[in-house]
Motif scaffolding. Sequence first.
Motif, PDB file in Angstrom:
ATOM      1  N   GLY A   1       0.803  -1.216   0.000  1.00  0.00           N
ATOM      2  CA  GLY A   1       0.000   0.000   0.000  1.00  0.00           C
ATOM      3  C   GLY A   1       0.833   1.262   0.000  1.00  0.00           C
ATOM      4  N   GLY A   2       1.952   1.244   0.747  1.00  0.00           N
ATOM      5  CA  GLY A   2       2.817   2.418   0.787  1.00  0.00           C
ATOM      6  C   GLY A   2       3.432   2.727  -0.566  1.00  0.00           C
ATOM      7  N   LEU A   3       3.859   1.686  -1.294  1.00  0.00           N
ATOM      8  CA  LEU A   3       4.450   1.899  -2.617  1.00  0.00           C
ATOM      9  C   LEU A   3       3.420   2.422  -3.608  1.00  0.00           C
ATOM     10  N   LEU A   4       2.212   1.856  -3.567  1.00  0.00           N
ATOM     11  CA  LEU A   4       1.157   2.336  -4.469  1.00  0.00           C
ATOM     12  C   LEU A   4       0.774   3.778  -4.136  1.00  0.00           C
ATOM     13  N   ALA A   5       0.639   4.067  -2.859  1.00  0.00           N
ATOM     14  CA  ALA A   5       0.247   5.426  -2.459  1.00  0.00           C
ATOM     15  C   ALA A   5       1.324   6.437  -2.805  1.00  0.00           C
ATOM     16  N   SER A   6       2.598   6.034  -2.766  1.00  0.00           N
ATOM     17  CA  SER A   6       3.676   6.972  -3.080  1.00  0.00           C
ATOM     18  C   SER A   6       3.636   7.398  -4.539  1.00  0.00           C
ATOM     19  N   ARG A   7       3.208   6.508  -5.417  1.00  0.00           N
ATOM     20  CA  ARG A   7       3.073   6.879  -6.829  1.00  0.00           C
ATOM     21  C   ARG A   7       2.010   7.954  -7.003  1.00  0.00           C
ATOM     22  N   VAL A   8       0.938   7.808  -6.248  1.00  0.00           N
ATOM     23  CA  VAL A   8      -0.104   8.837  -6.283  1.00  0.00           C
ATOM     24  C   VAL A   8       0.438  10.141  -5.697  1.00  0.00           C
ATOM     25  N   ALA A   9       1.259  10.028  -4.634  1.00  0.00           N
ATOM     26  CA  ALA A   9       1.804  11.229  -3.990  1.00  0.00           C
ATOM     27  C   ALA A   9       2.693  12.021  -4.933  1.00  0.00           C
TER      28      ALA A   9
END
Length: 464
Positions: free
Chosen positions: A315-323
């Motif tokens: 989840g952290g890796l996916l959310a970082s792309r959005v960030a």
Amino acid sequence: MPENTLAASRLGLDDARRRRSITWVVALSTLALVFDGYDLVVYGTVVPTLLADPNQLGRLSPSQAGALGSYALVGVLIGALTAGAVGDWIGRRRVMLVGLAWFSIGMGATALTTSVQTFGFFRLLTGIGVGALVATVGALVAEFAPAGRRNVLNAVVYSGVPAGGVLAAVVALVMPDAAGWRPLFWIGAAPIVLLLPVALVRLPESPKWLVARGRFEQAQAQSRRTGIPLPTLSAPLPTTLSTTAPAGARHVGFGALARSPLAWPTLLLGTMSFGGLLLTYGLNTWLPKIMQDNGFGKSYSMTFLLVLNLGAIVGGLLASRVADRVGAKSVVASTFVLAALTLALLPFRLPAAALLLAVAVAGVGTIGTQVLIYGLVSNYYPTRARAAGVAWCAGFGRLGGIVGPVIGGALVGAGVGGTTAFYVFAVVSLLGALVTWLLPQSRHEEAAAAATVPAAEAASTVAV
């Protein structure tokens, strides 16, 4: 050979060097934080054993175990603030190398302890090395990562923390009961023989930090060696720091954090990290015990810990792309809210599959949120205050990490740990979301400023 062909060849060589340098920085930083995460979770895996068998270290109550789990976090606070105080002055590389050695020695010494007192002392000592690493790698990666990938690469690096948690949970599951808990800590001492020698050879110093310290010739040499570009200036680099730089730009490290315009954001970022690490350490320390008290066996309760950290990584890796696309602030606020919702669901008697899914999503909203906070912090500050900013958030945040296990221990000791602890953590998540929304936009636009600075302002630009 035509001049344009030579230029293209040099550009291609610089690109190759830059990719290689970034790869080494990210890989070594990630592996360092894997052992930070391992240290974080390994104590939670041995707490049930230490509570059940007084022959290990002596008799422990749940509240004492919670306090014992916090000793390492006191060390992290000391190590992070110390690293922040010196990191913007002596460089990222030196602090990271010392942190790796210090951490490894502390873990090995902990494996040899025979009493509660010595165990707690060496947990504190280990934490000092962990704090130095956590406070340094964010600054290092932010200064090597290309614009547009900083949140992703920071997420990759700080995902080393939950990855280390996964490693600790897996090792605890497969380790024979007869082996006891000490081999788990010996594994944590491995960086001194596996990682430190490689870092000595392959870890570069940040060219941007060298510029910020006025070491321009070294910065140019390091830039050529690593392929990392320096700020684009239309005048030659000066030989000394400008005395005409804005007053705020002349302050370095913690001195810059205490002054406008960084003081108020620094308070908010520290509070966000406090909440994120309270959730991270509280859940990692007490989730196995809470689940055992709710009727799940040892293997099943360790599985929850594994799922929590796996969810945080993915989840952290996916959310970082959005960030990287929409900004880290809104993503962090959203994941805090996500944590509150899922933590409020955990006390309910959900089917096993739904419960595992809820734990995974809770991992995204708690540990994953802290990964995103580190990325936000690392990119929020200018070079002259970056190590201090990350150190402040890591250090002050670890106060939350101290509070989390203590809260869990008090609630478990009172016999209301399961339901009440999850609701307390959910409220902390909502407060974290509120603080995040109050954070002002960063005034630091390093890439844009470097690309457009006029010659007359060159000296003050490199001073920051």
